[in-house]
Design a protein around this motif. Structure first.
Motif, PDB file in Angstrom:
ATOM      1  N   GLN A 129     -17.601  14.732 106.821  1.00 20.73           N
ATOM      2  CA  GLN A 129     -18.953  14.206 106.961  1.00 20.73           C
ATOM      3  C   GLN A 129     -19.058  13.295 108.181  1.00 20.73           C
ATOM      4  O   GLN A 129     -20.027  13.370 108.949  1.00 20.73           O
ATOM      5  CB  GLN A 129     -19.328  13.431 105.699  1.00 20.73           C
ATOM      6  CG  GLN A 129     -20.756  12.904 105.702  1.00 20.73           C
ATOM      7  CD  GLN A 129     -21.125  12.231 104.392  1.00 20.73           C
ATOM      8  OE1 GLN A 129     -20.372  12.286 103.423  1.00 20.73           O
ATOM      9  NE2 GLN A 129     -22.275  11.586 104.364  1.00 20.73           N
ATOM     10  N   LEU A 130     -18.037  12.450 108.402  1.00 23.18           N
ATOM     11  CA  LEU A 130     -18.061  11.557 109.559  1.00 23.18           C
ATOM     12  C   LEU A 130     -17.928  12.327 110.860  1.00 23.18           C
ATOM     13  O   LEU A 130     -18.414  11.877 111.902  1.00 23.18           O
ATOM     14  CB  LEU A 130     -16.939  10.513 109.443  1.00 23.18           C
ATOM     15  CG  LEU A 130     -17.107   9.460 108.344  1.00 23.18           C
ATOM     16  CD1 LEU A 130     -15.850   8.594 108.255  1.00 23.18           C
ATOM     17  CD2 LEU A 130     -18.323   8.583 108.615  1.00 23.18           C
ATOM     18  N   SER A 175     -17.341   3.118 103.418  1.00 25.91           N
ATOM     19  CA  SER A 175     -17.987   1.819 103.593  1.00 25.91           C
ATOM     20  C   SER A 175     -19.224   1.956 104.478  1.00 25.91           C
ATOM     21  O   SER A 175     -19.256   2.773 105.404  1.00 25.91           O
ATOM     22  CB  SER A 175     -17.015   0.831 104.237  1.00 25.91           C
ATOM     23  OG  SER A 175     -17.686  -0.340 104.647  1.00 25.91           O
ATOM     24  N   PRO A 176     -20.268   1.157 104.249  1.00 29.92           N
ATOM     25  CA  PRO A 176     -21.421   1.149 105.159  1.00 29.92           C
ATOM     26  C   PRO A 176     -21.121   0.420 106.465  1.00 29.92           C
ATOM     27  O   PRO A 176     -21.943   0.435 107.381  1.00 29.92           O
ATOM     28  CB  PRO A 176     -22.493   0.406 104.353  1.00 29.92           C
ATOM     29  CG  PRO A 176     -21.728  -0.482 103.429  1.00 29.92           C
ATOM     30  CD  PRO A 176     -20.478   0.261 103.074  1.00 29.92           C
ATOM     31  N   ASP A 177     -19.958  -0.197 106.547  1.00 22.83           N
ATOM     32  CA  ASP A 177     -19.569  -0.971 107.718  1.00 22.83           C
ATOM     33  C   ASP A 177     -18.867  -0.053 108.727  1.00 22.83           C
ATOM     34  O   ASP A 177     -17.811   0.521 108.445  1.00 22.83           O
ATOM     35  CB  ASP A 177     -18.635  -2.101 107.291  1.00 22.83           C
ATOM     36  CG  ASP A 177     -18.389  -3.105 108.407  1.00 22.83           C
ATOM     37  OD1 ASP A 177     -18.175  -2.675 109.548  1.00 22.83           O
ATOM     38  OD2 ASP A 177     -18.402  -4.301 108.109  1.00 22.83           O
ATOM     39  N   SER A 209     -19.391  -6.373 109.679  1.00 20.99           N
ATOM     40  CA  SER A 209     -19.302  -7.683 109.042  1.00 20.99           C
ATOM     41  C   SER A 209     -18.205  -8.529 109.636  1.00 20.99           C
ATOM     42  O   SER A 209     -17.980  -9.641 109.215  1.00 20.99           O
ATOM     43  CB  SER A 209     -19.033  -7.505 107.541  1.00 20.99           C
ATOM     44  OG  SER A 209     -17.780  -6.875 107.341  1.00 20.99           O
ATOM     45  N   LEU A 210     -17.489  -7.985 110.617  1.00 20.76           N
ATOM     46  CA  LEU A 210     -16.358  -8.721 111.178  1.00 20.76           C
ATOM     47  C   LEU A 210     -16.706  -9.333 112.519  1.00 20.76           C
ATOM     48  O   LEU A 210     -17.509  -8.818 113.275  1.00 20.76           O
ATOM     49  CB  LEU A 210     -15.168  -7.776 111.389  1.00 20.76           C
ATOM     50  CG  LEU A 210     -14.502  -7.240 110.123  1.00 20.76           C
ATOM     51  CD1 LEU A 210     -13.336  -6.372 110.508  1.00 20.76           C
ATOM     52  CD2 LEU A 210     -14.057  -8.357 109.219  1.00 20.76           C
ATOM     53  N   GLY A 211     -16.045 -10.456 112.806  1.00 21.65           N
ATOM     54  CA  GLY A 211     -16.020 -10.978 114.163  1.00 21.65           C
ATOM     55  C   GLY A 211     -17.190 -11.839 114.573  1.00 21.65           C
ATOM     56  O   GLY A 211     -17.172 -12.388 115.656  1.00 21.65           O
TER      57      GLY A 211
END
Length: 624
Positions: free
Chosen positions: A525-526, A485-487, A537-539
């Motif tokens: 990769q991470l 995810s990009p998030d 996108s949360l909160g």
């Protein structure tokens, strides 16, 4: 009323025509009298708003003869009572002229006619545009109760149009309206409080009302014997209480407000009960009122309304209880008052999505800070209902339900029970929801279920093996989606959850993760990521009267923590499988951080990292 006015008009005209009245009239006035009498004889087929009928009324209205003015005003009152339509200036001008008469009877009838016409939307605007407010305000100051009543009634109708509200507020009408709300005449009270209510639908006008001294008057009238007055005042106060500044003023000056509203929830009028609960709901946006409502025994009538068969009562009570449940001190009193089962029953209330949202958010609030309450909620069947309903309910309800499960899953004592109930089977499909909130809440719930402080060798993680590949790709595909995810928050949840699954020491889980061609390349990769953190996108999305948060909220989850957690996973992946299982098992101690030997950072750092993510999962557990 119409027949009485008609008879009066005809009697007035005929008596004057047969006596010495006629020679005193101007020629056009005599013709107007004769014409109007003829028109009144055929009133059912006559249009009094144009042509000769309107001209006859206009002539009499502008006469210097008060008797003729009375007759015209009475005729206008009767005509407009029977028929209301959009009219032009040629109709309103004579009526507005009659409003300025010094004769009480003319004032009374003219304001009645204007109030009747003000029922029509177009007429409302034109009356104000033509300057109708000024004479109406003068009439509100009249010592005659009938004149007061009709004038206030007209203003009440005018105030139902949004474009008129500000003009009325700035016209000086609010002070006399407030004074007349205390009238001994019940009709005047009803009209005045109705007008004040109509003025409470915008921030600016509410402030004007407060400045005019309306609050103590409205509060005092909550005890009125008239249910209409009670309704108008309760609704007006509910609207005023929307503003935080006004709630503070109410708290400072109106000590009996809550007890009065609690009493009104037992009113014989359903609409008063409903508005009382909604007023309390708005007040309960503040901590002081949340506590005071419980102290004033507000829970008893709220529970009764919650179990009503009338939707507006259910909705207002559910909304109120939700706000009251925000305060931690109210959790146990609400549960002890018997709310759990009715709230759980409302989860299936398919007739109204908002009721479902209020019910599930209240359950989440009740579970927020007490292990005992979490256990009681699960025992009452909340999770069973959620599992049955969550895939079918609207998205907003899904968001609340998954957030509630995430909070319940914080309980170490309940994790095994929730897993045995098969809750993962419904959470996994929801991690692929179109809603980022539903995705995040579902993933947070799965993450909370995967983590357990003070793990023991007997902990059973087989439930995660059962859902590794299904439903809908299972935990495997869910973790892959979040890793890619990009998030940054979603990435963070994924790597943290994988660490918890590896630290379980379950051989099958460890093998599933280590052998995954979807997960491991992305984790590698991470583990090499650098740079600034990505947005989440949360909160951060305001949700009006719904929850502003979920069980997992964004914290400072930059690439640094994601990188550290990814490297932590690779230590498991790159080691010998038997060693991984053995070392994971050795780390199962009440205070262990699950740290493998040979790591690149010390155990204290890892424990702090783990704690920070755990706090992120549990933060925002209380929904407003």
């Amino acid at each position: 009323m119409g027949n009485a006015i008609s008879s009066c008009c005809e009697s007035c005209f005929r008596s004057r025509k047969s006596q010495s009245y006629e020679p005193l009239l101007l020629e056009n006035e005599r013709e107007a009298v004769a014409d109007l009498l003829q028109f009144l004889e055929n009133r059912t087929t006559t249009n009094f708003f144009q042509g000769s009928p309107l001209q006859a009324l206009t002539t009499l209205s502008f006469s210097d003869n008060v008797d003729l003015q009375r007759s015209a005003a009475l005729a206008f009152a009767e005509i407009t009572e029977k028929e209301v339509r959009p009219v032009g200036r040629d109709t309103l001008d004579p009526i507005l002229f009659l409003l300025s008469s010094h004769d009480t009877e003319v004032q009374r009838a003219a304001s009645a006619a204007l109030g009747n016409l003000a029922v029509n939307t177009e007429n409302k605007l034109l009356i104000v545009k033509l300057g109708g407010l000024e004479p109406l305000i003068r009439q509100m100051l009249s010592p005659n109760v009938e004149v007061q009543c009709n004038a206030v009634g007209c203003v009440t109708n005018l105030a139902t149009h949004d474009d008129n509200k500000t003009k009325i507020a700035k016209s000086g009408a609010l002070v006399p309206l407030t004074r007349l709300a205390k009238s001994k005449d019940m009709r005047v009270q009803r009209n005045a409080t109705g007008a004040l209510l109509n003025m409470t639908h915008s921030d600016e006008n509410r402030q004007q009302l407060v400045n005019a001294g309306a609050i103590p008057v409205l509060v005092s009238l909550l005890n009125s014997p008239d249910t209409d007055v009670q309704y108008y005042c309760t609704t007006a106060l509910s609207n005023i209480a929307v503003d935080g500044v006004n709630r503070k003023k109410l708290a400072q000056s109106e000590q009996k407000l809550v007890s009065s509203l609690v009493s009104l929830m037992d009113s014989s009028s359903l609409k008063v009960q409903c508005q009382a609960a909604l007023a309390l709901r708005n007040l309960a946006s503040d901590e002081k009122y949340q506590l005071e409502i419980v102290k004033c025994d507000g829970l008893t009538p709220l529970l009764r309304l919650l179990q009503s068969s009338y939707l507006p009562l259910i909705l207002s009570a559910a909304a109120c209880v939700r706000n009251v449940s925000i305060h931690p001190q109210n959790e146990s009193p609400i549960i002890e008052a018997g709310f759990l089962q009715p709230l759980i029953n409302l989860l299936a209330f398919k007739d109204n999505e908002e009721v479902q949202c209020h019910a599930i958010s209240t359950l989440r609030n009740l579970a927020a800070s007490s292990e005992k309450n979490k256990l009681a909620i699960v025992k009452a069947g909340a999770v069973h209902s959620i599992k049955q309903l969550v895939l079918e309910v609207p998205m907003n309800v899904q968001s609340e339900m998954t957030a509630c499960v995430a909070v319940l899953a914080l309980s170490d004592e309940l994790k095994g029970q929730l897993l045995e109930m098969g809750i993962c089977e419904v959470l996994i499909p929801l991690t692929n929801s179109p809603s980022s909130e539903v995705q995040g809440n579902s993933a947070a719930a799965l993450g909370n279920l995967s983590s357990k402080d003070g793990r023991t060798a007997t902990d059973d993680y087989s439930a995660f093996n059962d859902v590794w590949e299904k439903p809908e790709g299972g935990m495997h595909r869910y973790l892959y989606r979040f890793l890619t995810s990009p998030d940054a928050t979603f990435q963070h949840i994924a790597v943290w959850t994988i660490v918890q699954l590896l630290e379980s020491g379950d051989p099958q889980l460890v093998s599933n993760i280590r052998s995954s061609d979807l997960l491991i390349p992305n984790i590698r990769q991470l583990s090499q990521s650098r740079g600034t953190s990505r947005t989440s996108s949360l909160g951060g999305t305001p949700r009006s009267h719904r929850s502003h948060s979920q069980s997992y909220q964004e914290t400072d989850t930059g690439d640094g923590e994601i990188t550290l957690l990814s490297r932590r996973i690779l230590e498991y992946v790159d080691a010998d499988l038997d060693d991984v299982v053995e070392k994971a098992g050795q780390s199962i101690t009440p205070n262990a951080g699950g740290v493998l030997s040979g790591q690149s950072y010390d155990g204290k750092d890892h424990e702090e990292l783990r704690r920070s993510v755990r706090e992120a999962f549990s933060s925002g557990s209380r929904g407003r």
